[in-house]
Design a protein around this motif. Structure first.
Motif, PDB file in Angstrom:
ATOM      1  N   LEU A   1      55.027  48.626  53.388  1.00 57.57           N
ATOM      2  CA  LEU A   1      54.656  49.364  52.184  1.00 57.57           C
ATOM      3  C   LEU A   1      53.140  49.511  52.034  1.00 57.57           C
ATOM      4  N   ILE A   2      52.422  48.402  52.149  1.00 55.96           N
ATOM      5  CA  ILE A   2      50.985  48.425  51.881  1.00 55.96           C
ATOM      6  C   ILE A   2      50.247  47.735  53.027  1.00 55.96           C
TER       7      ILE A   2
ATOM      8  N   THR B   1      49.166  53.019  51.350  1.00 58.54           N
ATOM      9  CA  THR B   1      50.606  52.816  51.356  1.00 58.54           C
ATOM     10  C   THR B   1      51.256  53.540  52.542  1.00 58.54           C
ATOM     11  N   SER B   2      52.540  53.292  52.724  1.00 55.61           N
ATOM     12  CA  SER B   2      53.282  53.946  53.800  1.00 55.61           C
ATOM     13  C   SER B   2      53.354  55.452  53.608  1.00 55.61           C
TER      14      SER B   2
ATOM     15  N   SER C   1      57.644  44.924  51.614  1.00 57.89           N
ATOM     16  CA  SER C   1      58.640  44.743  50.555  1.00 57.89           C
ATOM     17  C   SER C   1      60.049  44.519  51.099  1.00 57.89           C
TER      18      SER C   1
ATOM     19  N   CYS D   1      48.738  42.809  54.629  1.00 60.67           N
ATOM     20  CA  CYS D   1      49.881  43.709  54.506  1.00 60.67           C
ATOM     21  C   CYS D   1      50.905  43.118  53.553  1.00 60.67           C
TER      22      CYS D   1
ATOM     23  N   THR E   1      43.288  49.799  50.149  1.00 53.32           N
ATOM     24  CA  THR E   1      44.654  49.738  50.649  1.00 53.32           C
ATOM     25  C   THR E   1      45.189  51.149  50.873  1.00 53.32           C
TER      26      THR E   1
END
Length: 120
Positions: A32-33, A52-53, A100, A97, A50
């Protein structure tokens, strides 16, 4: 368990540039991150940037407009392009990272850190 290995740190003069890389031990396509934090001597670890995906980025206020975070899923790598570096950017930079998909308590991973020093 995801292993993260940073590279690209070093000594640079004020106004210069560096690019940090972080290679993950597994595919980051669905993580996710991905991103970067830093910690200067005597200070708390702070957010740098950061991504995200889905490609959404977030930056710490002190680096906005100077740093760029990106990820290459095909290479399992996240990058941090740092331009117009200042002495106050001196810190250990950590790759991070957040996955989730994993069980609670096993979703956050950190690299070992790479030193960035901005000085004449």
């Amino acid at each position: 368990q995801v292993q993260l290995v940073e590279s690209g740190g070093g000594l640079v003069q004020p106004g210069g540039s560096l690019r940090l890389s972080c290679v993950a031990s597994e595919s980051i396509f669905s993580i996710l991150i991905m991103g970067w934090y830093r910690q200067a001597p005597g200070k708390q670890r702070e957010l740098v940037a950061t991504v995200t995906s889905s490609g959404i980025t977030n930056y710490g206020d002190s680096v906005k407009g100077r740093f760029t975070v990106s990820r290459d899923n095909a290479k399992n790598t996240v990058y941090l392009q740092m331009d117009t570096l200042k002495p106050e950017d001196t810190a250990v930079y950590y790759c991070h990272c957040y996955d989730s998909r994993k069980t609670p308590g096993a979703r956050t991973y950190w690299g070992q850190g790479t030193q960035v020093t901005v000085s004449t």
